[in-house]
Design a protein around this motif. Structure first.
Motif, PDB file in Angstrom:
ATOM      1  N   LEU A 142       0.841  -1.200   0.000  1.00 50.49           N
ATOM      2  CA  LEU A 142       0.000   0.000   0.000  1.00 50.49           C
ATOM      3  C   LEU A 142       0.874   1.247   0.000  1.00 50.49           C
ATOM      4  N   MET A 143       1.974   1.228   0.766  1.00 55.56           N
ATOM      5  CA  MET A 143       2.907   2.355   0.767  1.00 55.56           C
ATOM      6  C   MET A 143       3.538   2.541  -0.618  1.00 55.56           C
ATOM      7  N   ILE A 144       3.894   1.430  -1.261  1.00 54.29           N
ATOM      8  CA  ILE A 144       4.497   1.506  -2.594  1.00 54.29           C
ATOM      9  C   ILE A 144       3.507   2.136  -3.579  1.00 54.29           C
ATOM     10  N   ALA A 145       2.241   1.729  -3.507  1.00 50.38           N
ATOM     11  CA  ALA A 145       1.221   2.289  -4.405  1.00 50.38           C
ATOM     12  C   ALA A 145       1.091   3.793  -4.191  1.00 50.38           C
ATOM     13  N   ILE A 146       1.138   4.229  -2.917  1.00 50.82           N
ATOM     14  CA  ILE A 146       1.021   5.664  -2.631  1.00 50.82           C
ATOM     15  C   ILE A 146       2.230   6.420  -3.175  1.00 50.82           C
ATOM     16  N   TRP A 147       3.408   5.806  -3.111  1.00 51.55           N
ATOM     17  CA  TRP A 147       4.591   6.427  -3.734  1.00 51.55           C
ATOM     18  C   TRP A 147       4.369   6.581  -5.243  1.00 51.55           C
ATOM     19  N   CYS A 148       3.790   5.559  -5.871  1.00 53.97           N
ATOM     20  CA  CYS A 148       3.625   5.573  -7.328  1.00 53.97           C
ATOM     21  C   CYS A 148       2.661   6.663  -7.792  1.00 53.97           C
ATOM     22  N   ILE A 149       1.662   7.007  -6.982  1.00 51.63           N
ATOM     23  CA  ILE A 149       0.634   7.957  -7.431  1.00 51.63           C
ATOM     24  C   ILE A 149       0.891   9.367  -6.889  1.00 51.63           C
ATOM     25  N   GLN A 150       2.128   9.654  -6.499  1.00 50.71           N
ATOM     26  CA  GLN A 150       2.458  11.024  -6.111  1.00 50.71           C
ATOM     27  C   GLN A 150       2.206  11.967  -7.286  1.00 50.71           C
ATOM     28  N   GLU A 151       1.659  13.125  -7.013  1.00 47.98           N
ATOM     29  CA  GLU A 151       1.320  14.077  -8.075  1.00 47.98           C
ATOM     30  C   GLU A 151       2.565  14.581  -8.791  1.00 47.98           C
ATOM     31  N   ASP A 152       3.647  14.786  -8.052  1.00 50.77           N
ATOM     32  CA  ASP A 152       4.901  15.249  -8.636  1.00 50.77           C
ATOM     33  C   ASP A 152       5.649  14.038  -9.207  1.00 50.77           C
ATOM     34  N   PRO A 153       5.858  13.967 -10.531  1.00 50.32           N
ATOM     35  CA  PRO A 153       6.518  12.795 -11.119  1.00 50.32           C
ATOM     36  C   PRO A 153       7.903  12.529 -10.533  1.00 50.32           C
ATOM     37  N   SER A 154       8.622  13.589 -10.136  1.00 47.10           N
ATOM     38  CA  SER A 154       9.978  13.399  -9.616  1.00 47.10           C
ATOM     39  C   SER A 154       9.980  12.641  -8.295  1.00 47.10           C
ATOM     40  N   LYS A 155       8.851  12.646  -7.584  1.00 47.94           N
ATOM     41  CA  LYS A 155       8.775  11.926  -6.312  1.00 47.94           C
ATOM     42  C   LYS A 155       8.447  10.440  -6.497  1.00 47.94           C
ATOM     43  N   ARG A 156       7.939  10.099  -7.684  1.00 54.36           N
ATOM     44  CA  ARG A 156       7.620   8.689  -7.918  1.00 54.36           C
ATOM     45  C   ARG A 156       8.909   7.894  -8.157  1.00 54.36           C
ATOM     46  N   PRO A 157       8.959   6.664  -7.687  1.00 48.72           N
ATOM     47  CA  PRO A 157      10.122   5.829  -7.999  1.00 48.72           C
ATOM     48  C   PRO A 157      10.078   5.376  -9.456  1.00 48.72           C
ATOM     49  N   THR A 158      11.198   4.891  -9.966  1.00 51.94           N
ATOM     50  CA  THR A 158      11.196   4.245 -11.276  1.00 51.94           C
ATOM     51  C   THR A 158      10.565   2.865 -11.131  1.00 51.94           C
ATOM     52  N   MET A 159      10.197   2.258 -12.244  1.00 47.85           N
ATOM     53  CA  MET A 159       9.613   0.926 -12.171  1.00 47.85           C
ATOM     54  C   MET A 159      10.620  -0.091 -11.636  1.00 47.85           C
ATOM     55  N   LYS A 160      11.900   0.125 -11.902  1.00 51.83           N
ATOM     56  CA  LYS A 160      12.897  -0.797 -11.366  1.00 51.83           C
ATOM     57  C   LYS A 160      12.931  -0.705  -9.846  1.00 51.83           C
ATOM     58  N   MET A 161      12.854   0.515  -9.309  1.00 52.79           N
ATOM     59  CA  MET A 161      12.808   0.686  -7.859  1.00 52.79           C
ATOM     60  C   MET A 161      11.530   0.085  -7.297  1.00 52.79           C
ATOM     61  N   VAL A 162      10.408   0.273  -8.003  1.00 53.56           N
ATOM     62  CA  VAL A 162       9.133  -0.313  -7.569  1.00 53.56           C
ATOM     63  C   VAL A 162       9.270  -1.833  -7.491  1.00 53.56           C
ATOM     64  N   MET A 163       9.879  -2.425  -8.526  1.00 51.43           N
ATOM     65  CA  MET A 163      10.066  -3.873  -8.558  1.00 51.43           C
ATOM     66  C   MET A 163      10.896  -4.336  -7.362  1.00 51.43           C
ATOM     67  N   GLN A 164      11.977  -3.622  -7.079  1.00 50.16           N
ATOM     68  CA  GLN A 164      12.842  -3.998  -5.968  1.00 50.16           C
ATOM     69  C   GLN A 164      12.135  -3.839  -4.619  1.00 50.16           C
ATOM     70  N   MET A 165      11.284  -2.821  -4.499  1.00 53.07           N
ATOM     71  CA  MET A 165      10.535  -2.648  -3.258  1.00 53.07           C
ATOM     72  C   MET A 165       9.485  -3.752  -3.104  1.00 53.07           C
ATOM     73  N   LEU A 166       8.815  -4.103  -4.189  1.00 52.73           N
ATOM     74  CA  LEU A 166       7.828  -5.173  -4.133  1.00 52.73           C
ATOM     75  C   LEU A 166       8.461  -6.491  -3.716  1.00 52.73           C
ATOM     76  N   GLU A 167       9.683  -6.736  -4.193  1.00 49.87           N
ATOM     77  CA  GLU A 167      10.367  -7.989  -3.891  1.00 49.87           C
ATOM     78  C   GLU A 167      11.093  -7.952  -2.553  1.00 49.87           C
ATOM     79  N   GLY A 168      11.074  -6.797  -1.891  1.00 50.98           N
ATOM     80  CA  GLY A 168      11.734  -6.701  -0.599  1.00 50.98           C
ATOM     81  C   GLY A 168      13.221  -6.435  -0.680  1.00 50.98           C
TER      82      GLY A 168
END
Length: 804
Positions: free
Chosen positions: A757-783
């Motif tokens: 849920l925290m990762i999803a909230i990071w992804c939908i930040q209004e400012d694009p610069s605050k969103r992680p890259t998809m590679k970072m998202v993948m690494q966060m999802l995998e722990g």
């Protein structure tokens, strides 16, 4: 005698706790620790041997609540509380009448240790010299203790009762739950691999063999006594050793611990506690003795990850990749290997001879004993090699040196080094020109001499070749100039190197476009049957919009997906570009769209949803970072995620995609996408980046978590209409059960649920610069990466009511 010895040992364990506690430094109600400063971050045991408190992770702003050896330089952690969700700087731990409560800087609870029974009242806490942190009640009894809630380690004087469990860390420095567990159930101590990232376990790779149908003869307690010996006490009091371990000689000058390491080996370590020289822990004994051969399951990857092989080095398993393969995650070799080249049939469409693209590399003394899908005999080695090269599914062939050839396909499992019985030659199919670092061809014939000779000849005729090259270039340029007006097919179409079907062929394949599979914004998709080749069922997308829109959609889809090859992208099999007809031919996905799967009743299984989310993320990482030309999909939503017969998720519908030229990270383009998934920057006339896909993935991840659509305007409760807004409210108010509508399976996996849920909230930040890259998202999802607290909650971006 064994019974008396066991009874004496248990009495000693009980009494041994008393002096440790009587001299403990008791912490009273209201005592607290903070991760904000180093001055108030730990509580010590009376002798200072152990400390309880916050440990900073990798010089970050994240902290782990832990217990560690405090008098040795390594300060080895032996217990930890919040491995899956470390606490941010400024978090506090407070001792209350109900137990311990760990809150983040915003006052939200991250973890708690409650008194047992629930009616008990906590009066004080103490860190004991045994390494046990305890909470005491009004009767001076322990109402909670770390020894009864172990993580990956047990210590002298600690016992495990039936039903107890240890779990390994993901890596030596990542404290998330890893790939192995120790269970003490039904009288047995068992070690089990885990179907990570779920907690489903496979068959054990070690068992103590102390279970019995006669209850009095079955194991009852696992004891780690004060002198360093570890054994099982049966119900009748008899002692049983953990085979093949034997009793060790007691030493008072050593620290001991027993840890289920991240590689799955249960290890008893020792440390010389009075040595003036620098030293480290050393392994006293291990279970199992050979991790590589101990695991042997029909499902699961084995000791190492898929497509890798295991060897023993200094008693520990070491994971490596075969020729042409690289580690999925170089920082965690247990996660397996992947091919460092595209796989497929010939030129991936059958138009080229596979021998032009693939070669065989011999790599011996390694075996993957499971996964054979075909045995051929009598065959020579040459026959075996040719069969594998021409077989789309074949990744490696095993030739016995006589007449038999076994073929295997990916993923390869249970790989181990040094097993050559019955197998003499291991033949890997790899792409020609592949430079797989760290591996040499065992045959020693890499054709270096012809290459050297060619280089010498070329160097000796540089002047002649330069003149020849200029002449050829002029001829080609003039020919292209003359033929440009006659070129009826766009380069983006011809460069894809895919089969071009006639309209009649596709009309017959679909029985006159009879069976409709679905409708999109640019056309209708029909089911068909090629009635030839290795593929039968197909999906044919027939574009039916205005000419300009159809041409743009057609060329974009061909240009985008025609250059890709990934297991989580729908494969484009061919096209039709005939007169006014523009059609695209895809592999058929028998389980339809993710939307139909996700929003059905009853809800689909939580762990299957977890796997699907990871697969979608992998597909996006490939598009953004691993393609020769990065691709922004621009329309990620459940309707554009398809599921195959095994419910493997694949991204489809590349009609709105945007390709980024070399060194380009952003591009201007018109507003596009689907209401509910569109990133705010689409409407601000600014360059868009791959972060628009990250935003859409964040919304999609929330849908996967909640099993509800992103926008439900007819929702009875107005505050629930927009999923992103409601999810953020639930996160702030810590109402995860409401968010998932009481889904018991997802709530049982609460740590992951909270983190995702925290990762999803990071992804939908209004400012694009605050969103992680998809590679970072993948690494966060995998722990693999920690997930920090989101900086702020995004404002609703769904005021736009049109669909693009």
């Amino acid at each position: 005698m064994a019974t008396l010895a066991a009874l004496s040992s248990l009495i000693f364990l009980c009494l041994s706790q008393l002096p440790y506690y009587s001299s403990a430094v008791n912490r009273t109600l209201g005592s607290s620790l903070s991760s904000a400063t180093d001055n108030n971050s730990s509580w010590l045991s009376p002798s200072g041997e152990f400390a309880f408190g916050f440990r900073q992770l990798n010089n970050s702003d994240l902290f782990l609540l832990a217990i560690w050896f405090n008098k040795i330089p390594e300060r080895t952690i032996v217990w930890f509380a919040n491995g899956d969700s470390p606490a941010p700087r400024g978090s506090t731990l407070e001792l209350t009448t109900k137990g311990l409560v760990l809150n983040n800087p915003g006052g939200q609870m991250l973890w708690n240790a409650s008194a047992s029974p629930a009616s008990a009242t906590v009066t004080e806490a103490a860190m004991l010299d045994t390494g046990n942190f305890v909470l005491t009640g009004s009767g001076s009894d322990f109402v909670w203790e770390s020894f009864r809630n172990p993580t990956d380690t047990i210590l002298p004087t600690q016992t495990l009762d039936l039903g107890s469990m240890l779990f390994s860390k993901l890596t030596a420095t990542n404290f998330s739950k890893g790939r192995f567990e120790l269970h003490f159930d039904n009288g047995n101590v068992q070690l089990n691999p885990v179907a990570w990232p779920s907690r489903s376990i496979y068959n054990s790779y070690y068992s103590s063999g102390t279970s019995s149908i006669i209850s009095s003869e079955s194991g009852n307690k696992l004891v780690f006594n004060a002198t360093g010996n570890i054994y099982i006490v049966k119900t009748n009091g008899e002692i049983a050793q953990l085979s093949p371990w034997v009793t060790i000689t007691p030493r008072v000058d050593r620290y001991y611990r027993a840890t289920l390491d991240s590689d799955g080996v249960f290890t008893q370590y020792a440390y010389q506690n009075n040595s003036p020289t620098n030293q480290s822990w050393w392994a006293l004994r291990i279970l199992p003795e050979n991790m590589c051969t101990a695991i042997f399951n029909e499902i699961g990857s084995g000791a190492c990850g898929f497509n890798s092989y295991c060897s023993i080095q200094n008693g520990r398993p070491s994971c490596n990749c075969p020729p042409g393969y690289v580690f999925v995650d170089p920082s965690n070799r247990l996660m397996g290997c992947r091919p460092n080249f595209r796989q497929g049939c010939g030129g991936d469409d059958g138009s080229r001879d596979p021998r032009e693209l693939y070669e065989i590399r011999e790599f011996n003394n390694v075996n993957w004993p499971l996964g054979d899908y075909e045995r051929l005999e009598p065959y020579s080695q040459k026959d075996c090699e040719q069969s594998c090269i021409y077989d789309c599914s074949c990744a490696v062939a095993i030739y016995d040196g006589s007449t038999r050839c076994w073929k295997k396909k990916l993923p390869l499992s249970n790989g181990r080094y040094g097993e050559t019985e019955g197998y003499s030659r291991v033949l890997f199919k790899v792409r020609k020109g592949d430079s797989s670092s760290g591996f040499e061809d065992n045959s020693g014939s890499r054709r270096r001499e012809p290459i050297l000779l060619g280089a010498l000849l070329l160097g000796g005729s540089v002047f002649f070749n330069a003149i020849l090259l200029v002449a050829i270039s002029l001829v080609v340029f003039m020919w292209h100039k003359r033929e440009a007006g006659n070129n009826a097919q766009d380069s983006s179409v011809s460069d894809t190197n895919m089969p071009c079907f006639t309209y009649k062929e596709l009309e017959e394949a679909t029985d006159g476009f009879k069976e409709e599979l679905g409708r999109g914004s640019f056309g209708i998709v029909y089911k068909g049957d090629l009635r030839s080749g290795s593929r039968n069922a197909i999906a044919v997308k027939k574009l039916d919009k205005l000419v300009q829109e159809r041409e743009r959609e057609f060329k974009t889809e061909l240009s985008a997906i025609g250059r890709t090859h990934h297991k989580n992208l729908v494969q484009l099999l061919g096209f039709c570009d005939e007169g006014v007809h523009r059609l695209l031919v895809y592999e058929f996905m028998s389980n339809g769209t993710l939307a139909n799967f996700l929003f059905a009743i009853p809800k689909p299984d939580w762990y299957l949803r977890v796997r699907i989310a990871l697969e979608i993320a992998k597909g996006l990482v490939y598009l953004h970072e691993e393609c020769n030309i990065p691709i922004i999909h621009c329309d990620i939503k459940p309707q554009n995620i398809l599921l195959d017969q095994h419910f493997i998720a694949k991204i489809s519908d590349f009609g709105l995609s945007k390709l980024l030229i070399s060194n380009q990270s952003r591009t201007f383009t018109m507003a596009r996408g689907t209401r509910g998934y569109v990133a705010p920057e689409w409407f601000k006339n600014v360059p868009v980046t791959a972060k628009v896909d990250v935003y859409s993935f964040g919304v999609l991840l929330l849908e996967i978590i909640c099993c509800r659509r992103s926008v439900e305007m007819e929702c009875e409760e107005e505050n629930r209409a927009i999923l992103t807004d409601w999810a953020c409210e639930c996160y702030v108010e810590r109402r995860l059960d409401v968010l998932v509508d009481g889904d018991e399976t997802s709530m049982a996996d609460k740590a992951r649920l909270h983190k995702w849920l925290m990762i999803a909230i990071w992804c939908i930040q209004e400012d694009p610069s605050k969103r992680p890259t998809m590679k970072m998202v993948m690494q966060m999802l995998e722990g693999l990466l920690e997930v920090p607290q989101p900086p702020s909650f995004p404002s609703s971006s769904f005021s736009v009511s049109v669909e693009y």
